[in-house]
Design a protein around this motif. Structure first.
Motif, mmCIF file in Angstrom:
data_model
loop_
_atom_site.group_PDB
_atom_site.id
_atom_site.type_symbol
_atom_site.label_atom_id
_atom_site.label_comp_id
_atom_site.label_asym_id
_atom_site.label_seq_id
_atom_site.Cartn_x
_atom_site.Cartn_y
_atom_site.Cartn_z
ATOM 1 N N VAL A 14 -6.751 39.665 -21.730
ATOM 2 C CA VAL A 14 -6.116 40.531 -22.531
ATOM 3 C C VAL A 14 -5.014 40.679 -21.832
ATOM 4 O O VAL A 14 -4.917 40.631 -20.457
ATOM 5 N N GLY A 15 -3.734 39.770 -22.182
ATOM 6 C CA GLY A 15 -2.822 40.396 -21.859
ATOM 7 C C GLY A 15 -2.234 39.315 -21.418
ATOM 8 O O GLY A 15 -0.508 38.861 -21.018
ATOM 9 N N GLY A 16 -2.971 38.394 -21.430
ATOM 10 C CA GLY A 16 -2.270 37.359 -20.439
ATOM 11 C C GLY A 16 -1.250 36.272 -21.104
ATOM 12 O O GLY A 16 -1.219 36.239 -22.184
ATOM 13 N N SER A 17 -1.396 35.268 -20.279
ATOM 14 C CA SER A 17 -0.569 34.239 -21.386
ATOM 15 C C SER A 17 -1.044 32.461 -20.971
ATOM 16 O O SER A 17 -1.915 32.627 -19.943
ATOM 17 N N LEU A 18 -0.879 31.518 -21.962
ATOM 18 C CA LEU A 18 -1.591 30.311 -21.741
ATOM 19 C C LEU A 18 -0.633 29.313 -22.153
ATOM 20 O O LEU A 18 0.528 29.346 -23.685
ATOM 21 N N ARG A 19 -0.515 28.710 -21.978
ATOM 22 C CA ARG A 19 0.937 27.476 -23.155
ATOM 23 C C ARG A 19 -0.258 26.042 -23.322
ATOM 24 O O ARG A 19 -0.486 25.514 -21.679
ATOM 25 N N LEU A 20 -0.176 25.682 -23.978
ATOM 26 C CA LEU A 20 -0.723 24.846 -25.036
ATOM 27 C C LEU A 20 -0.869 23.361 -25.010
ATOM 28 O O LEU A 20 1.375 23.970 -25.622
ATOM 29 N N SER A 21 -0.359 21.899 -24.559
ATOM 30 C CA SER A 21 0.176 21.454 -25.030
ATOM 31 C C SER A 21 -0.712 19.787 -26.014
ATOM 32 O O SER A 21 -1.431 19.550 -25.835
ATOM 33 N N CYS A 22 0.315 19.715 -26.691
ATOM 34 C CA CYS A 22 -0.239 18.524 -27.918
ATOM 35 C C CYS A 22 0.659 17.165 -27.216
ATOM 36 O O CYS A 22 1.807 17.266 -28.157
ATOM 37 N N ALA A 23 -0.604 16.373 -27.509
ATOM 38 C CA ALA A 23 0.324 14.900 -26.842
ATOM 39 C C ALA A 23 0.312 14.226 -27.912
ATOM 40 O O ALA A 23 -0.948 14.029 -28.312
ATOM 41 N N ASN A 84 1.346 34.513 -25.623
ATOM 42 C CA ASN A 84 2.155 35.624 -24.793
ATOM 43 C C ASN A 84 1.092 36.785 -25.069
ATOM 44 O O ASN A 84 0.790 36.187 -26.534
ATOM 45 N N SER A 85 0.981 38.002 -24.732
ATOM 46 C CA SER A 85 0.179 39.074 -25.003
ATOM 47 C C SER A 85 -1.519 38.587 -25.865
ATOM 48 O O SER A 85 -1.181 38.882 -26.603
ATOM 49 N N LEU A 86 -2.136 37.643 -25.322
ATOM 50 C CA LEU A 86 -3.258 36.854 -25.522
ATOM 51 C C LEU A 86 -4.468 38.519 -26.282
ATOM 52 O O LEU A 86 -4.199 39.462 -24.925
ATOM 53 N N GLU A 87 -5.205 38.003 -26.992
ATOM 54 C CA GLU A 87 -5.792 39.396 -27.479
ATOM 55 C C GLU A 87 -7.005 38.279 -27.567
ATOM 56 O O GLU A 87 -7.453 37.358 -28.127
ATOM 57 N N PRO A 88 -8.069 39.670 -27.193
ATOM 58 C CA PRO A 88 -9.807 38.806 -27.955
ATOM 59 C C PRO A 88 -9.951 38.257 -28.641
ATOM 60 O O PRO A 88 -10.446 37.085 -28.988
ATOM 61 N N GLY A 89 -8.956 38.210 -29.991
ATOM 62 C CA GLY A 89 -8.780 37.767 -31.287
ATOM 63 C C GLY A 89 -8.108 36.297 -31.483
ATOM 64 O O GLY A 89 -8.232 35.364 -32.645
ATOM 65 N N ASP A 90 -7.704 36.201 -29.906
ATOM 66 C CA ASP A 90 -7.103 34.464 -29.909
ATOM 67 C C ASP A 90 -7.876 33.616 -29.369
ATOM 68 O O ASP A 90 -7.500 32.509 -30.013
ATOM 69 N N THR A 91 -9.331 33.886 -29.366
ATOM 70 C CA THR A 91 -9.888 32.600 -28.563
ATOM 71 C C THR A 91 -10.363 32.305 -29.791
ATOM 72 O O THR A 91 -11.015 32.705 -31.257
ATOM 73 N N ALA A 92 -10.740 30.830 -29.519
ATOM 74 C CA ALA A 92 -11.014 29.784 -30.583
ATOM 75 C C ALA A 92 -10.576 28.021 -29.897
ATOM 76 O O ALA A 92 -10.156 28.665 -28.749
ATOM 77 N N VAL A 93 -11.118 27.924 -30.876
ATOM 78 C CA VAL A 93 -10.496 25.772 -30.528
ATOM 79 C C VAL A 93 -9.216 25.712 -30.838
ATOM 80 O O VAL A 93 -9.893 26.193 -32.158
ATOM 81 N N TYR A 94 -8.110 25.169 -30.247
ATOM 82 C CA TYR A 94 -7.368 25.036 -30.799
ATOM 83 C C TYR A 94 -7.144 24.054 -31.364
ATOM 84 O O TYR A 94 -7.197 22.669 -29.873
ATOM 85 N N TYR A 95 -6.154 23.275 -32.147
ATOM 86 C CA TYR A 95 -6.273 22.359 -32.407
ATOM 87 C C TYR A 95 -4.623 21.138 -32.875
ATOM 88 O O TYR A 95 -4.089 22.424 -33.636
ATOM 89 N N CYS A 96 -4.133 20.713 -32.390
ATOM 90 C CA CYS A 96 -3.000 20.215 -33.155
ATOM 91 C C CYS A 96 -3.627 18.913 -34.126
ATOM 92 O O CYS A 96 -4.522 17.867 -34.631
ATOM 93 N N VAL A 116 -9.617 28.345 -25.730
ATOM 94 C CA VAL A 116 -8.679 29.430 -25.754
ATOM 95 C C VAL A 116 -9.746 30.486 -25.377
ATOM 96 O O VAL A 116 -10.455 30.593 -26.154
ATOM 97 N N THR A 117 -10.569 31.347 -24.350
ATOM 98 C CA THR A 117 -11.328 32.020 -24.178
ATOM 99 C C THR A 117 -10.434 33.631 -23.605
ATOM 100 O O THR A 117 -9.941 33.639 -22.242
ATOM 101 N N VAL A 118 -10.129 34.809 -24.138
ATOM 102 C CA VAL A 118 -9.433 35.556 -23.757
ATOM 103 C C VAL A 118 -10.070 37.215 -23.621
ATOM 104 O O VAL A 118 -11.062 37.735 -24.463
ATOM 105 N N SER A 119 -11.000 37.317 -22.453
ATOM 106 C CA SER A 119 -11.611 38.324 -22.437
ATOM 107 C C SER A 119 -11.093 39.209 -21.951
ATOM 108 O O SER A 119 -9.969 40.155 -21.690
#
Length: 120
Positions: A14-23, A84-96, A116-119
């Motif tokens: 929680v509170g961390g960051s991730l950067r996703l990329s779609c090619a 940024n500022s990731l929350e448990p509610g952001d846990t999901a499979v992310y698609y582009c 994406v899993t936010v613990s």
């Protein structure tokens, strides 16, 4: 062949960051909208953010406003989502996905998704 390939998911606290990329490949990137969507277990897929590559218009859905930033690198045919500022509610499979316009419903191709899993 149209292809969308996501990368960058993972486990974060929680509170961390991730950067996703779609090619993207197999189509003229500048002619389409590319959007980020997510789907949590037991829930419907929902929009996160989108860019109309034809005019650069950016859209954010409520879940992303203030925390996520979408960016497009048209020269590399990639679309990134800085989270940024990731929350448990952001846990999901992310698609582009590829669409004709961010405000429309003509989404015709999807990537395989990245978890994406936010613990807490």
């Amino acid at each position: 062949e149209v292809q969308l390939v996501e990368s960058g998911g993972g486990l974060v606290q929680v509170g961390g960051s991730l950067r996703l990329s779609c090619a993207a490949s197999g189509f003229i990137f500048d002619d389409y909208a590319i959007g980020w969507f997510r789907q949590a277990p037991g829930k419907e897929r929902e929009g996160v953010a989108c860019i109309n590559n034809s005019d650069g218009t950016v859209y954010y859905f409520d879940s992303a406003k203030g925390r996520f930033t979408i960016s497009s690198n048209n020269g590399k045919n990639t679309m990134d989502l800085q989270m940024n500022s990731l929350e448990p509610g952001d846990t999901a499979v992310y698609y582009c996905g590829r669409g004709t316009h961010c405000s429309g419903d003509g989404w015709d191709y999807w990537g395989q998704g990245t978890q994406v899993t936010v613990s807490s």
